[in-house]
Write a protein that holds these residues in place. Structure first.
Motif, PDB file in Angstrom:
ATOM      1  N   TRP A  64       0.827  -1.204   0.000  1.00 36.12           N
ATOM      2  CA  TRP A  64       0.000   0.000   0.000  1.00 36.12           C
ATOM      3  C   TRP A  64       0.866   1.262   0.000  1.00 36.12           C
ATOM      4  O   TRP A  64       0.561   2.237  -0.694  1.00 36.12           O
ATOM      5  N   THR A  65       1.960   1.236   0.763  1.00 33.28           N
ATOM      6  CA  THR A  65       2.875   2.378   0.767  1.00 33.28           C
ATOM      7  C   THR A  65       3.519   2.557  -0.606  1.00 33.28           C
ATOM      8  O   THR A  65       3.650   3.692  -1.098  1.00 33.28           O
ATOM      9  N   THR A  66       3.924   1.467  -1.223  1.00 32.93           N
ATOM     10  CA  THR A  66       4.495   1.549  -2.571  1.00 32.93           C
ATOM     11  C   THR A  66       3.499   2.115  -3.557  1.00 32.93           C
ATOM     12  O   THR A  66       3.843   2.925  -4.424  1.00 32.93           O
ATOM     13  N   LEU A  67       2.242   1.709  -3.420  1.00 33.49           N
ATOM     14  CA  LEU A  67       1.206   2.235  -4.307  1.00 33.49           C
ATOM     15  C   LEU A  67       1.036   3.732  -4.134  1.00 33.49           C
ATOM     16  O   LEU A  67       0.968   4.476  -5.117  1.00 33.49           O
ATOM     17  N   ARG A  68       0.978   4.188  -2.884  1.00 31.21           N
ATOM     18  CA  ARG A  68       0.744   5.610  -2.625  1.00 31.21           C
ATOM     19  C   ARG A  68       1.950   6.475  -2.978  1.00 31.21           C
ATOM     20  O   ARG A  68       1.810   7.543  -3.563  1.00 31.21           O
ATOM     21  N   LYS A  69       3.153   5.982  -2.609  1.00 29.80           N
ATOM     22  CA  LYS A  69       4.344   6.816  -2.711  1.00 29.80           C
ATOM     23  C   LYS A  69       5.014   6.749  -4.081  1.00 29.80           C
ATOM     24  O   LYS A  69       5.702   7.699  -4.480  1.00 29.80           O
ATOM     25  N   VAL A  70       4.831   5.638  -4.800  1.00 35.78           N
ATOM     26  CA  VAL A  70       5.566   5.450  -6.050  1.00 35.78           C
ATOM     27  C   VAL A  70       4.630   5.285  -7.235  1.00 35.78           C
ATOM     28  O   VAL A  70       4.716   6.024  -8.221  1.00 35.78           O
ATOM     29  N   ALA A  71       3.717   4.313  -7.161  1.00 37.36           N
ATOM     30  CA  ALA A  71       2.922   3.952  -8.336  1.00 37.36           C
ATOM     31  C   ALA A  71       1.964   5.059  -8.746  1.00 37.36           C
ATOM     32  O   ALA A  71       1.884   5.420  -9.924  1.00 37.36           O
ATOM     33  N   LEU A  72       1.218   5.613  -7.792  1.00 40.00           N
ATOM     34  CA  LEU A  72       0.235   6.646  -8.143  1.00 40.00           C
ATOM     35  C   LEU A  72       0.891   7.916  -8.698  1.00 40.00           C
ATOM     36  O   LEU A  72       0.434   8.440  -9.718  1.00 40.00           O
ATOM     37  N   PRO A  73       1.972   8.447  -8.075  1.00 40.98           N
ATOM     38  CA  PRO A  73       2.625   9.603  -8.707  1.00 40.98           C
ATOM     39  C   PRO A  73       3.177   9.296 -10.097  1.00 40.98           C
ATOM     40  O   PRO A  73       3.102  10.134 -10.996  1.00 40.98           O
ATOM     41  N   SER A  74       3.733   8.096 -10.292  1.00 43.65           N
ATOM     42  CA  SER A  74       4.262   7.738 -11.604  1.00 43.65           C
ATOM     43  C   SER A  74       3.157   7.590 -12.642  1.00 43.65           C
ATOM     44  O   SER A  74       3.396   7.746 -13.847  1.00 43.65           O
ATOM     45  N   ALA A  75       1.957   7.266 -12.188  1.00 43.01           N
ATOM     46  CA  ALA A  75       0.837   7.034 -13.104  1.00 43.01           C
ATOM     47  C   ALA A  75       0.094   8.306 -13.470  1.00 43.01           C
ATOM     48  O   ALA A  75      -0.921   8.230 -14.177  1.00 43.01           O
ATOM     49  N   LEU A  76       0.569   9.461 -13.010  1.00 42.24           N
ATOM     50  CA  LEU A  76      -0.160  10.710 -13.276  1.00 42.24           C
ATOM     51  C   LEU A  76      -0.398  10.963 -14.763  1.00 42.24           C
ATOM     52  O   LEU A  76      -1.529  11.294 -15.164  1.00 42.24           O
ATOM     53  N   PRO A  77       0.614  10.818 -15.641  1.00 46.10           N
ATOM     54  CA  PRO A  77       0.323  11.031 -17.069  1.00 46.10           C
ATOM     55  C   PRO A  77      -0.744  10.078 -17.608  1.00 46.10           C
ATOM     56  O   PRO A  77      -1.631  10.493 -18.369  1.00 46.10           O
TER      57      PRO A  77
END
Length: 294
Positions: free
Chosen positions: A201-214
């Motif tokens: 969940w931390t990886t999703l919030r801190k890494v995956a979601l910001p990277s998925a912005l485009p």
């Protein structure tokens, strides 16, 4: 010793030590990137309008459509502004358009929220992705017209059917884009979070979601015309009202000027909303320095 320490730094050293020029340069680059994004989006919008009008007029001419059935831009203009009843015509079109936009908003948010939640579940659980993604693709392959009677039977002729039909149109393209964006995060960043004891969940919030912005912004952009299409389908097949519900009546009554005007209204609205979202996407990505990843 005290005088030596208190002596001012040479100008060149002071400029090199100060972060102000670097901050100003970054702000200037961000401003230039924003202006480029705005200019590119506006140019694209203008060229799209010109291309649509040229294709419209060209298709009527190439296929030799009867003037009784096929209406051009001048006919639509006259229907809205030149005829004695043009004021009533405009009021009718805008009232129908507002209904369709309301239905579009329902389908847009329903489909996009479900797509985001499902994509996050897929990111947290590979087993859920392997089990549900084939089912989603199978459901996507079934024509919506074939599913509409079942949807109406279950949810009735109400906003629930609008949300389901519009949400289905929006869901699958948005889901594919968001899933791709969540998986685009650098593996090194995921490993770094894991090394420091971070959960999935931390990886999703801190890494995956910001990277998925485009990809998330792209999903929003492509969902806008999809939501309008879903609203038209829901109005035509289920709830009535709006432009989708009025089109059948125009055809039955041979009101072809009204029919073409309704098509122009909904097409122009879709183009305007699409380009507004594209402009917002370009500005956000330019400000965040992510334009190259769009």
């Amino acid at each position: 010793m005290t005088d030596t320490l208190a002596a001012p730094l040479p100008p060149a050293v002071a400029r090199a030590a100060s972060p102000a020029p670097l901050d100003v340069s970054i702000k200037q680059e961000a401003r230039k990137a924003t202006l480029r994004a705005v200019g590119s989006s506006l140019l694209t919008f203008g060229l799209t309008i010109v291309a649509v009008v040229v294709l419209w007029v060209g298709a009527l001419w190439v296929f030799n459509v009867s003037p009784y059935v096929g209406k051009g831009p001048v006919d639509v203009w006259n229907y809205l502004f030149a005829l004695p009843a043009s004021g009533a015509n405009r009021a009718q079109m805008f009232s129908q358009l507002w209904v369709t936009l309301g239905h579009s908003a329902v389908g847009f948010f329903a489909g996009l929220v479900v797509a985001l939640v499902v994509a996050m579940i897929f990111q947290l659980s590979r087993g859920a992705e392997h089990a549900l993604m084939p089912l989603a693709m199978l459901l996507r392959s079934v024509p919506l017209v074939a599913m509409a009677p079942v949807i109406i039977l279950i949810f009735g002729r109400d906003f629930a059917s609008v949300a389901v039909i519009g949400g289905i149109v929006v869901l699958f393209p948005a889901l594919v884009n968001i899933v791709f964006g969540l998986k685009s995060a650098p593996p090194q960043m995921n490993d770094l979070v894991s090394v420091y004891g971070g959960s999935s969940w931390t990886t999703l919030r801190k890494v995956a979601l910001p990277s998925a912005l485009p990809s998330l912004l792209a999903a929003v952009r492509i969902s806008v015309p999809g939501a309008i299409t879903g609203a038209l389908l829901a109005e035509w097949l289920a709830v009535g009202g709006g432009i989708g519900g009025a089109v059948g009546g125009y055809i039955a009554a041979a009101q072809f000027s009204a029919l073409w005007t309704a098509v122009v209204f909904v097409t122009a609205t879709a183009l305007i909303l699409y380009n507004l979202v594209q402009l917002l996407e370009a500005v956000v990505l330019a400000r965040m320095g992510m334009s190259d990843r769009a």
